[in-house]
Design an enzyme around this catalytic site. Structure first.
Site, PDB file in Angstrom:
ATOM      1  N   ASP A 115     -44.465   5.873  -5.577  1.00  0.00           N
ATOM      2  CA  ASP A 115     -43.695   6.310  -4.291  1.00  0.00           C
ATOM      3  C   ASP A 115     -43.944   5.470  -3.238  1.00  0.00           C
ATOM      4  OD1 ASP A 115     -41.863   8.034  -3.110  1.00  0.00           O
ATOM      5  OD2 ASP A 115     -43.572   9.337  -2.275  1.00  0.00           O
ATOM      6  N   GLU A 131     -38.917  20.368  -0.649  1.00  0.00           N
ATOM      7  CA  GLU A 131     -39.086  19.044  -1.539  1.00  0.00           C
ATOM      8  C   GLU A 131     -40.375  18.945  -2.232  1.00  0.00           C
ATOM      9  OE1 GLU A 131     -39.107  15.745   1.166  1.00  0.00           O
ATOM     10  OE2 GLU A 131     -39.150  14.140  -0.562  1.00  0.00           O
TER      11      GLU A 131
END
Ligand code: RNT
Ligand code: ZN
Length: 421
Positions: free
Chosen positions: A296, A228
Site C-alpha cells: 500500500d 475504510e
C-alpha cells in the site's frame, strides 16, 4: 494551422470514428464535466498537517522523498490546491483531514470545532466547490500504542470516540455551508505486528466505539459517514482490527458508506471487481483511488488497466450517483503539484475513456454469447482516439492541453515553491 484548429480538427475526426460505434462524444464530454473528483489535501504536505512540526508519525503509512517546496501553512496549501485545480478540466472537491485545522493555540483533537475550519470552508465557498472530511486517528501520542477506537484503555478509546464525534459535526457544518453532502471518512490503523492472542476483543470494542460515534442521526444532505477497511499496514501485518469483513458488515448493518481504497487489498485483488458486489448491498460507497506498488505504497495514480476498469465499472453500472470518487496518494519524491495533477488528470481521463465505450453494444454481444467479438472489441477500443477527445475537452474547459500543464507547474515551482524554506 493553429494549435486550437489542430485540436478541433482531430476532435471532429474522433467524433466521427466514435459515432460509427454509436458513441456520442459531445454527450460523453457533457457527462464528464459533471463528475467531481475529491482531491485529497494531504498530497500537498506529505500527510503532515498543521498541528505540530512533526508531521506524519505512525499509522503504518509513509510518504517517502524530500522534494523541496511542500506547503507549510494552510494558506500555502490552499494556494497549491488552487494551482492544481486550475490545471484540471471540470469542477472538483477538496478532501480535508482533521490535522489541517487552523487554530490559534493548541486544540486537542477531541475538542475540534467547525470554527477551526472556517478558512477552508470560506475558501471552498468562494471557489464554489464541495468538501469532504476525515478524522485523523494517527500521528498522535494517544495513537502510539497502536490502538485507538479499539483500545482496551478506556481513556484512550473515549478520546478517539470523541474525536470521531466532533469530526461528524465538522463534516455536517461543511456540508451545510457548501450545500453538498460532506463524505466524512473514518480510518484507523489499529492492529498488531505479530500474531494476536485476541482478535475478538478489539473488534468488539471497535464496533462499540463506532456505535457511539454514529449514534446521533445526521442529515444526509449535509453528512455521509464512510468507514475504510484495510488488509494490513506497516506494523500491523498480522492483524488489522478494521478488516474488510468487519467494515462491510458494519456498513451494511448501519447504512454507512464503505470506503474502498485500491491499495488496501491483496495485490492480486482488484477494487473494480468489488464495486458491483458491495453496491448490491450498500446505497453508496467512497473510493480512495491510489496505486500500491507491491504494498500500500500510495504511489501517484496512473492510467493503468485497473484505473480504467474502475472507471468502466462506475459508468457501466450507472453508479455515478452512488460512488464518491476520492483520491489517496502521496509522493514526496517529485514535485507535489505535478503529482496531484498527474493522478487527478488520469482519473478524469479514465472516466472519459469509460464514457466513450459502446457499453450497450458490448453487453448485447455478451448476452448473445459472442465472446470473440467482446474480446476483439475491448482490445480495438484501447487504440481509439480518446486522446483527441481529451485534448478538446481540456481546451474547451480553458485548462492546459496535453503536457502544457507542466510548464505552468515549473513556473509555479520557480515563483512560489522554491521560495519556501
Ligand atoms: C491509510 C488509508 C487512509 C490514509 C489517509 C491519509 O492506509 O488509506 O485513507 O491514506 O487517510
Ligand atoms: Zn485511503
Amino acid at each position: 494551422m493553429s494549435n486550437s484548429e489542430r485540436i478541433e480538427k482531430a476532435y471532429q475526426a474522433a467524433r466521427q470514428r466514435y459515432a460509427e460505434l454509436g458513441v456520442d462524444t459531445d454527450r460523453a464530454i457533457e457527462r464528464l464535466g459533471k463528475i467531481a473528483i475529491s482531491l485529497h489535501c494531504w498530497q500537498g504536505d506529505d500527510v503532515g498537517g498543521f498541528e505540530s512540526g512533526e508531521g506524519l508519525t505512525g499509522g503504518g503509512i509513509m510518504a517517502t522523498g524530500a522534494y523541496p517546496g511542500k506547503a507549510r501553512t494552510a494558506d500555502e496549501l490552499r494556494a497549491d490546491v488552487d494551482k492544481v485545480m486550475s490545471l484540471l478540466p471540470g469542477k472538483h472537491r477538496l478532501n480535508l483531514h482533521a490535522i489541517y485545522a487552523e487554530t490559534r493555540s493548541k486544540v486537542e483533537r477531541n475538542e475540534l470545532q467547525p470554527e477551526h475550519f472556517t478558512a477552508w470552508i470560506d475558501w471552498a465557498k468562494a471557489n464554489g466547490i464541495g468538501m469532504d472530511f476525515n478524522g485523523t486517528f494517527f500521528s498522535h501520542p494517544k495513537a502510539e500504542s497502536g490502538f485507538t477506537l479499539s483500545s482496551a484503555d478506556e481513556g484512550i478509546r473515549k478520546f478517539w470516540v470523541e474525536h470521531g464525534m466532533v469530526c461528524r459535526k465538522i463534516g455536517a457544518a461543511m456540508g451545510k455551508e457548501l450545500g453538498t453532502p460532506c463524505v466524512t471518512n473514518l480510518w484507523i490503523a489499529d492492529g498488531y505486528k505479530d500474531i494476536p492472542a485476541d482478535r475478538k476483543g478489539p473488534r468488539e470494542r471497535l464496533r462499540k466505539s463506532l456505535d457511539e460515534i454514529f449514534a446521533e442521526p445526521m442529515d444526509p444532505s449535509q453528512l455521509l459517514d464512510a468507514v475504510e477497511c484495510k488488509l494490513f499496514g506497516i506494523g500491523s501485518e498480522s492483524y488489522v482490527v478494521g478488516s474488510h469483513e468487519f467494515y462491510l458488515g458494519y456498513a451494511i448493518e448501519n447504512k454507512t458508506l464503505l470506503c474502498l481504497d485500491t491499495g488496501h487489498f491483496h495485490p492480486t485483488e482488484v477494487v473494480s471487481d468489488k464495486i458491483s458486489s458491495v453496491l448490491t448491498f450498500l446505497d453508496e460507497i467512497l473510493l480512495h483511488v491510489s496505486r500500491g506498488v507491491r504494498w500500500d505504497s500510495d504511489h501517484v495514480v496512473i492510467l493503468s488497466d485497473e484505473l480504467r476498469a474502475i472507471a468502466q465499472e462506475i459508468i457501466r453500472g450507472d453508479y455515478l450517483g452512488r460512488v464518491h470518487i476520492g483520491l489517496d496518494f502521496f509522493d514526496a519524491s517529485i514535485n507535489r503539484i505535478a503529482a496531484w495533477t498527474i493522478g487527478t488528470r488520469c482519473m478524469i481521463k479514465a472516466l472519459l475513456i469509460a464514457l466513450l465505450e459502446p457499453s450497450d453494444k458490448l453487453r448485447q454481444m455478451e448476452a448473445e454469447g459472442d465472446f470473440t467479438w467482446r474480446l476483439a472489441m475491448l482490445e480495438e477500443l484501447k487504440t481509439l482516439p480518446f486522446g483527441a477527445v481529451w485534448d478538446y475537452y481540456c481546451m474547451k474547459s480553458d485548462v492546459p492541453v496535453a503536457e502544457s500543464w507542466l510548464a505552468e507547474v515549473r513556473a509555479y515551482e520557480k515563483n512560489v515553491l522554491s521560495k519556501r524554506g
